[in-house]
Design an enzyme around this catalytic site. Structure first.
Site, mmCIF file in Angstrom:
data_model
loop_
_atom_site.group_PDB
_atom_site.id
_atom_site.type_symbol
_atom_site.label_atom_id
_atom_site.label_comp_id
_atom_site.label_asym_id
_atom_site.label_seq_id
_atom_site.Cartn_x
_atom_site.Cartn_y
_atom_site.Cartn_z
ATOM 1 N N HIS A 101 4.564 66.421 13.417
ATOM 2 C CA HIS A 101 3.823 65.243 12.955
ATOM 3 C C HIS A 101 4.302 64.041 13.775
ATOM 4 C CE1 HIS A 101 2.659 61.797 10.541
ATOM 5 N NE2 HIS A 101 1.661 62.560 10.132
ATOM 6 N N GLU A 173 -4.083 63.982 15.989
ATOM 7 C CA GLU A 173 -3.880 62.729 15.278
ATOM 8 C C GLU A 173 -3.399 61.659 16.267
ATOM 9 O OE1 GLU A 173 -2.905 63.343 10.903
ATOM 10 O OE2 GLU A 173 -1.158 64.146 11.930
HETATM 11 P P1 PGA Z 1 -3.288 58.471 7.266
HETATM 12 O O1 PGA Z 1 -2.181 59.530 7.707
HETATM 13 O O2 PGA Z 1 -4.496 59.239 6.823
HETATM 14 O O3 PGA Z 1 -2.649 57.721 6.118
HETATM 15 O O4 PGA Z 1 -3.586 57.600 8.440
HETATM 16 C C1 PGA Z 1 -2.512 60.612 8.526
HETATM 17 C C2 PGA Z 1 -1.303 61.409 8.888
HETATM 18 O O5 PGA Z 1 -0.215 60.851 9.050
HETATM 19 O O6 PGA Z 1 -1.403 62.634 9.026
#
Ligand code: PGA
Length: 271
Positions: A101, A173
């Site tokens: 992550h 992401e």
């Molecule tokens: P968020 O987080 O939807 O609050 O932007 C996404 C993540 O960290 O996977």
């Protein structure tokens, strides 16, 4: 014709939020709100903190919701104070192990090479590795996104066999899109990067296997944008933070996204 996944993938990582009792409250609501869903069409998963995994497992074992861990050590056991071993996660009945992550990459300094070991270890224990990748704002500003994504995939998945890659999930992401200060990517931008990720996966594992690997979008997903992301041809699911931590809101997002996924599948069948 490109192979299409039969299910929509949606999950949430609750990060370092939610105590045991919060997770219990959240998942009791979520299981009851989602019990009528057609789980042949959706893969729903939750990734709470380690301390709540056991509680979470007990609650969701009555449902089809899958359970993930936020991190895992790269060894089975040893002198690694503070780490959590795959054997510990196995005993609880965890299905998915998240690796890399952005908060672990950028706050805890996890490297692609460490993530390679974690992904390989997760796969060896037959967990579903969920490898998270994404470019930073600076990499975006210097037009290095494609190189960054390819590098994270090529190193992170380097030790995975073709057979193991059949049980792999990817979350794209963009770091600049995540969290309180994040700005969601546009659907077009996310779609372009998902296409690129899929091309790299095809080069690494071949068309057939790459076609089995779902690529989820994450970063400021909410009730307004979820269905639009899912309408995009290469976006197979959503990985959500803040907007999913209220079960009722998460349920709305799930239903809107599922409708969008079914519409997309219908359109693709007709074309
Ligand atoms: P968020 O987080 O939807 O609050 O932007 C996404 C993540 O960290 O996977």
């Amino acid at each position: 014709m490109e192979k299409k996944l039969k299910k929509l993938y949606i999950g949430t990582n609750t990060k370092m939020y939610q105590t045991n009792s919060d997770v219990s409250h959240f998942l009791n609501s979520l299981t009851s709100l989602t019990k009528d869903l057609d789980f042949g069409k959706i893969e729903l998963f939750v990734i709470p903190p380690f301390t709540a995994l056991d509680t979470a497992k007990q609650i969701i074992s009555r449902s089809s919701i899958k359970l993930g861990a936020q991190n895992m050590a790269w060894e089975d056991s040893g002198q690694f104070t503070g780490e959590i071993s795959p054997l510990m996660l196995k005993e609880i009945g965890v299905d998915i192990v998240m690796c890399g992550h952005s908060e672990r990459r950028h706050i805890l300094n996890e490297s692609d090479f460490l993530l390679e070991k974690k992904v390989a270890k997760a796969a060896a224990h037959r967990f579903t590795p969920l490898l998270c990748i994404g470019e930073t704002r600076i990499e975006k500003d210097y037009s290095l996104c494609n190189e960054t994504l390819a590098e994270q995939l090529k190193i992170g998945l380097h030790s995975l066999s073709e057979e193991q890659a059949n049980n792999l999930w990817i979350a794209y992401e963009p770091v600049w899109a995540i969290g309180q200060d994040g700005i969601p990517a546009s659907c077009e931008y996310a779609e372009e990067k998902h296409g690129l990720i899929k091309d790299v996966l095809i080069r690494m594992f071949g068309k057939e296997i790459a076609g089995n690997i779902p690529v989820l979008y994450g970063g400021s997903v909410n009730q307004e944008n979820a269905q639009d992301f899912i309408g995009m041809p290469h976006i197979d699911g959503l990985f959500i933070g803040r907007s999913a931590w209220d079960a009722a809101r998460f349920n709305q997002i799930i239903r809107a996204s599922l409708q969008s996924f079914l519409n997309k599948a219908h359109k693709e069948e007709l074309s």
